[in-house]
Design a protein around this motif. Structure first.
Motif, PDB file in Angstrom:
ATOM      1  N   TYR A 227       0.837  -1.202   0.000  1.00  0.00           N
ATOM      2  CA  TYR A 227       0.000   0.000   0.000  1.00  0.00           C
ATOM      3  C   TYR A 227       0.875   1.257   0.000  1.00  0.00           C
ATOM      4  O   TYR A 227       0.600   2.225  -0.721  1.00  0.00           O
ATOM      5  CB  TYR A 227      -0.910   0.002   1.228  1.00  0.00           C
ATOM      6  N   THR A 228       1.947   1.206   0.792  1.00  0.00           N
ATOM      7  CA  THR A 228       2.828   2.369   0.902  1.00  0.00           C
ATOM      8  C   THR A 228       3.614   2.600  -0.371  1.00  0.00           C
ATOM      9  O   THR A 228       3.897   3.747  -0.747  1.00  0.00           O
ATOM     10  CB  THR A 228       3.783   2.193   2.112  1.00  0.00           C
ATOM     11  N   VAL A 229       3.970   1.517  -1.074  1.00  0.00           N
ATOM     12  CA  VAL A 229       4.639   1.662  -2.383  1.00  0.00           C
ATOM     13  C   VAL A 229       3.712   2.389  -3.357  1.00  0.00           C
ATOM     14  O   VAL A 229       4.131   3.313  -4.071  1.00  0.00           O
ATOM     15  CB  VAL A 229       5.043   0.283  -2.945  1.00  0.00           C
ATOM     16  N   LYS A 230       2.449   1.990  -3.389  1.00  0.00           N
ATOM     17  CA  LYS A 230       1.478   2.637  -4.292  1.00  0.00           C
ATOM     18  C   LYS A 230       1.298   4.107  -3.928  1.00  0.00           C
ATOM     19  O   LYS A 230       1.243   4.974  -4.809  1.00  0.00           O
ATOM     20  CB  LYS A 230       0.140   1.903  -4.218  1.00  0.00           C
ATOM     21  N   ALA A 231       1.207   4.362  -2.624  1.00  0.00           N
ATOM     22  CA  ALA A 231       1.062   5.759  -2.188  1.00  0.00           C
ATOM     23  C   ALA A 231       2.298   6.568  -2.540  1.00  0.00           C
ATOM     24  O   ALA A 231       2.207   7.731  -2.950  1.00  0.00           O
ATOM     25  CB  ALA A 231       0.815   5.798  -0.680  1.00  0.00           C
ATOM     26  N   SER A 232       3.471   5.956  -2.396  1.00  0.00           N
ATOM     27  CA  SER A 232       4.729   6.646  -2.712  1.00  0.00           C
ATOM     28  C   SER A 232       4.785   7.011  -4.183  1.00  0.00           C
ATOM     29  O   SER A 232       5.209   8.116  -4.558  1.00  0.00           O
ATOM     30  CB  SER A 232       5.927   5.755  -2.348  1.00  0.00           C
ATOM     31  N   ASN A 233       4.338   6.099  -5.058  1.00  0.00           N
ATOM     32  CA  ASN A 233       4.346   6.378  -6.497  1.00  0.00           C
ATOM     33  C   ASN A 233       3.335   7.457  -6.874  1.00  0.00           C
ATOM     34  O   ASN A 233       3.530   8.185  -7.847  1.00  0.00           O
ATOM     35  CB  ASN A 233       4.079   5.090  -7.284  1.00  0.00           C
ATOM     36  N   HIS A 234       2.256   7.552  -6.085  1.00  0.00           N
ATOM     37  CA  HIS A 234       1.291   8.629  -6.314  1.00  0.00           C
ATOM     38  C   HIS A 234       1.962   9.993  -6.118  1.00  0.00           C
ATOM     39  O   HIS A 234       1.736  10.926  -6.892  1.00  0.00           O
ATOM     40  CB  HIS A 234       0.111   8.477  -5.357  1.00  0.00           C
ATOM     41  N   TYR A 235       2.799  10.074  -5.070  1.00  0.00           N
ATOM     42  CA  TYR A 235       3.500  11.331  -4.795  1.00  0.00           C
ATOM     43  C   TYR A 235       4.776  11.457  -5.615  1.00  0.00           C
ATOM     44  O   TYR A 235       5.422  12.502  -5.620  1.00  0.00           O
ATOM     45  CB  TYR A 235       3.848  11.429  -3.302  1.00  0.00           C
ATOM     46  N   ASN A 236       5.139  10.379  -6.342  1.00  0.00           N
ATOM     47  CA  ASN A 236       6.357  10.360  -7.134  1.00  0.00           C
ATOM     48  C   ASN A 236       6.058  10.568  -8.616  1.00  0.00           C
ATOM     49  O   ASN A 236       6.838  10.202  -9.487  1.00  0.00           O
ATOM     50  CB  ASN A 236       7.070   9.007  -6.939  1.00  0.00           C
ATOM     51  N   GLU A 237       4.875  11.121  -8.885  1.00  0.00           N
ATOM     52  CA  GLU A 237       4.401  11.273 -10.257  1.00  0.00           C
ATOM     53  C   GLU A 237       5.394  12.063 -11.124  1.00  0.00           C
ATOM     54  O   GLU A 237       5.907  13.098 -10.721  1.00  0.00           O
ATOM     55  CB  GLU A 237       3.043  11.994 -10.247  1.00  0.00           C
ATOM     56  N   GLY A 238       5.639  11.528 -12.310  1.00  0.00           N
ATOM     57  CA  GLY A 238       6.545  12.190 -13.243  1.00  0.00           C
ATOM     58  C   GLY A 238       7.981  11.740 -13.095  1.00  0.00           C
ATOM     59  O   GLY A 238       8.828  12.059 -13.923  1.00  0.00           O
ATOM     60  N   LEU A 239       8.279  10.999 -12.019  1.00  0.00           N
ATOM     61  CA  LEU A 239       9.631  10.483 -11.790  1.00  0.00           C
ATOM     62  C   LEU A 239       9.648   8.976 -12.032  1.00  0.00           C
ATOM     63  O   LEU A 239       8.625   8.364 -12.302  1.00  0.00           O
ATOM     64  CB  LEU A 239      10.072  10.812 -10.360  1.00  0.00           C
ATOM     65  N   GLN A 240      10.817   8.384 -11.918  1.00  0.00           N
ATOM     66  CA  GLN A 240      10.960   6.940 -12.088  1.00  0.00           C
ATOM     67  C   GLN A 240      10.112   6.216 -11.040  1.00  0.00           C
ATOM     68  O   GLN A 240      10.219   6.500  -9.848  1.00  0.00           O
ATOM     69  CB  GLN A 240      12.440   6.558 -11.907  1.00  0.00           C
ATOM     70  N   PRO A 241       9.215   5.291 -11.458  1.00  0.00           N
ATOM     71  CA  PRO A 241       8.365   4.587 -10.489  1.00  0.00           C
ATOM     72  C   PRO A 241       9.190   3.822  -9.454  1.00  0.00           C
ATOM     73  O   PRO A 241      10.216   3.213  -9.787  1.00  0.00           O
ATOM     74  CB  PRO A 241       7.563   3.620 -11.373  1.00  0.00           C
TER      75      PRO A 241
ATOM     76  N   VAL B  81       9.799   0.740  -7.134  1.00  0.00           N
ATOM     77  CA  VAL B  81       9.421  -0.675  -7.163  1.00  0.00           C
ATOM     78  C   VAL B  81       9.733  -1.355  -5.828  1.00  0.00           C
ATOM     79  O   VAL B  81       8.888  -2.011  -5.232  1.00  0.00           O
ATOM     80  CB  VAL B  81      10.148  -1.422  -8.305  1.00  0.00           C
ATOM     81  N   ALA B  82      10.931  -1.170  -5.344  1.00  0.00           N
ATOM     82  CA  ALA B  82      11.348  -1.846  -4.117  1.00  0.00           C
ATOM     83  C   ALA B  82      11.681  -0.847  -3.018  1.00  0.00           C
ATOM     84  O   ALA B  82      12.578  -1.064  -2.207  1.00  0.00           O
ATOM     85  CB  ALA B  82      12.550  -2.734  -4.395  1.00  0.00           C
ATOM     86  N   ALA B  83      10.946   0.254  -2.996  1.00  0.00           N
ATOM     87  CA  ALA B  83      11.214   1.271  -1.981  1.00  0.00           C
ATOM     88  C   ALA B  83       9.980   2.141  -1.789  1.00  0.00           C
ATOM     89  O   ALA B  83       9.107   2.221  -2.654  1.00  0.00           O
ATOM     90  CB  ALA B  83      12.407   2.139  -2.391  1.00  0.00           C
ATOM     91  N   VAL B  84       9.900   2.771  -0.623  1.00  0.00           N
ATOM     92  CA  VAL B  84       8.840   3.739  -0.340  1.00  0.00           C
ATOM     93  C   VAL B  84       9.494   5.054   0.046  1.00  0.00           C
ATOM     94  O   VAL B  84      10.618   5.074   0.543  1.00  0.00           O
ATOM     95  CB  VAL B  84       7.922   3.248   0.806  1.00  0.00           C
ATOM     96  N   ASN B  85       8.798   6.150  -0.202  1.00  0.00           N
ATOM     97  CA  ASN B  85       9.353   7.444   0.184  1.00  0.00           C
ATOM     98  C   ASN B  85       8.607   8.017   1.396  1.00  0.00           C
ATOM     99  O   ASN B  85       7.617   7.441   1.867  1.00  0.00           O
ATOM    100  CB  ASN B  85       9.339   8.425  -0.990  1.00  0.00           C
ATOM    101  N   TYR B  86       9.094   9.147   1.866  1.00  0.00           N
ATOM    102  CA  TYR B  86       8.532   9.754   3.075  1.00  0.00           C
ATOM    103  C   TYR B  86       7.058  10.103   2.883  1.00  0.00           C
ATOM    104  O   TYR B  86       6.227   9.854   3.772  1.00  0.00           O
ATOM    105  CB  TYR B  86       9.329  11.008   3.440  1.00  0.00           C
ATOM    106  N   GLN B  87       6.705  10.651   1.707  1.00  0.00           N
ATOM    107  CA  GLN B  87       5.312  11.021   1.455  1.00  0.00           C
ATOM    108  C   GLN B  87       4.399   9.803   1.485  1.00  0.00           C
ATOM    109  O   GLN B  87       3.266   9.866   1.992  1.00  0.00           O
ATOM    110  CB  GLN B  87       5.178  11.729   0.106  1.00  0.00           C
ATOM    111  N   GLY B  88       4.895   8.688   0.945  1.00  0.00           N
ATOM    112  CA  GLY B  88       4.101   7.456   0.961  1.00  0.00           C
ATOM    113  C   GLY B  88       3.892   6.933   2.365  1.00  0.00           C
ATOM    114  O   GLY B  88       2.805   6.454   2.720  1.00  0.00           O
ATOM    115  N   VAL B  89       4.954   7.008   3.173  1.00  0.00           N
ATOM    116  CA  VAL B  89       4.847   6.577   4.570  1.00  0.00           C
ATOM    117  C   VAL B  89       3.841   7.443   5.323  1.00  0.00           C
ATOM    118  O   VAL B  89       3.008   6.944   6.085  1.00  0.00           O
ATOM    119  CB  VAL B  89       6.232   6.627   5.254  1.00  0.00           C
ATOM    120  N   MET B  90       3.893   8.747   5.092  1.00  0.00           N
ATOM    121  CA  MET B  90       2.943   9.652   5.740  1.00  0.00           C
ATOM    122  C   MET B  90       1.518   9.341   5.304  1.00  0.00           C
ATOM    123  O   MET B  90       0.573   9.410   6.104  1.00  0.00           O
ATOM    124  CB  MET B  90       3.284  11.102   5.423  1.00  0.00           C
TER     125      MET B  90
END
Length: 236
Positions: free
Chosen positions: A69-83, A85-94
């Protein structure tokens, strides 16, 4: 204000379940009606509530599900950048924390940020699967013995509230089968038998009203458990 040991139903209850619940709660001292009014969670500090909510989340979701779920959320906030796959970002965690903690997320944002930074040792604002689990576990760590004890007390309070609600729920729409008519759901017969403090001879039901279905239920309870029944029935 109404006394805390007064319990009002919003609809006609399952009388056998309700009376059995009353007898059980009084005989055992647990699940008393006045416990329902205690605001166990709202009086608890946000940091402690967040731990309880995260524990609850882990009883519903696996860590892998939370990570996905957090990976999907991270990619939502990572729009326009490299998707990712094996990591989550701070925005996704939040995003995950907001989903799990609701309004409390804002109150523990500093704690979330601090714990994220502790795990994000290389400073790229990304966590792998194992690091995400480490972060989650860090969010669950009690700070001291006092907090551990407080969380245990809150859990006990929540358990009692749950038991109380279970005892006194109305049971609307539940039709009993033939075999259910003779079940002792709360095991009250062990309290009613013999000559003890809570024996059947020390209990009595009083009904004042004009409903024949209610009276029929009370008479059935009397036959089943041997508890006295007094009736003042006005059906004119």
């Amino acid at each position: 204000n109404m006394p805390p040991n007064v319990f009002i139903f919003n609809a006609r209850p399952d009388l056998e379940r309700t009376i059995s619940g009353i007898i059980t709660s009084i005989a055992t001292g647990e699940g008393l009606p006045e416990e329902l009014h205690k605001k166990v969670l709202t009086r608890t500090p946000a940091e402690m509530r967040s731990k309880l909510l995260l524990e609850k989340a882990l009883s519903i979701y696996t860590m892998d599900q939370l990570y996905d779920y957090t990976v999907k959320a991270s990619n939502h906030y990572n729009e326009g950048l490299q998707p990712l796959v094996a990591a989550v970002n701070y925005q996704g965690v939040m995003s995950t924390m907001r989903h799990l903690l609701g309004d409390d997320c804002e109150l523990v944002t500093d704690q979330i940020t601090t714990n994220f930074e502790k795990i994000d040792t290389n400073g790229d604002s990304r966590l792998g699967c194992d690091e995400f689990e480490d972060f989650f576990n860090l969010m669950l760590v009690e700070s001291d013995t006092q907090e551990t004890s407080s969380i245990a007390n809150v859990k006990l309070g929540l358990k009692r509230m749950s038991s109380c609600r279970d005892m006194f729920e109305s049971g609307r729409g539940i039709k009993k089968s033939e075999s259910d008519q003779w079940k002792d759901e709360f095991g009250i017969k062990k309290h009613l038998h013999g000559d003890g403090k809570f024996s059947a001879s020390n209990w009595n039901m009083l009904y004042c009203g004009g409903s024949q279905p209610v009276l029929d239920q009370l008479k059935a309870f009397k036959r089943k458990f041997g508890i006295g029944l007094s009736v003042e029935k006005f059906d004119w």
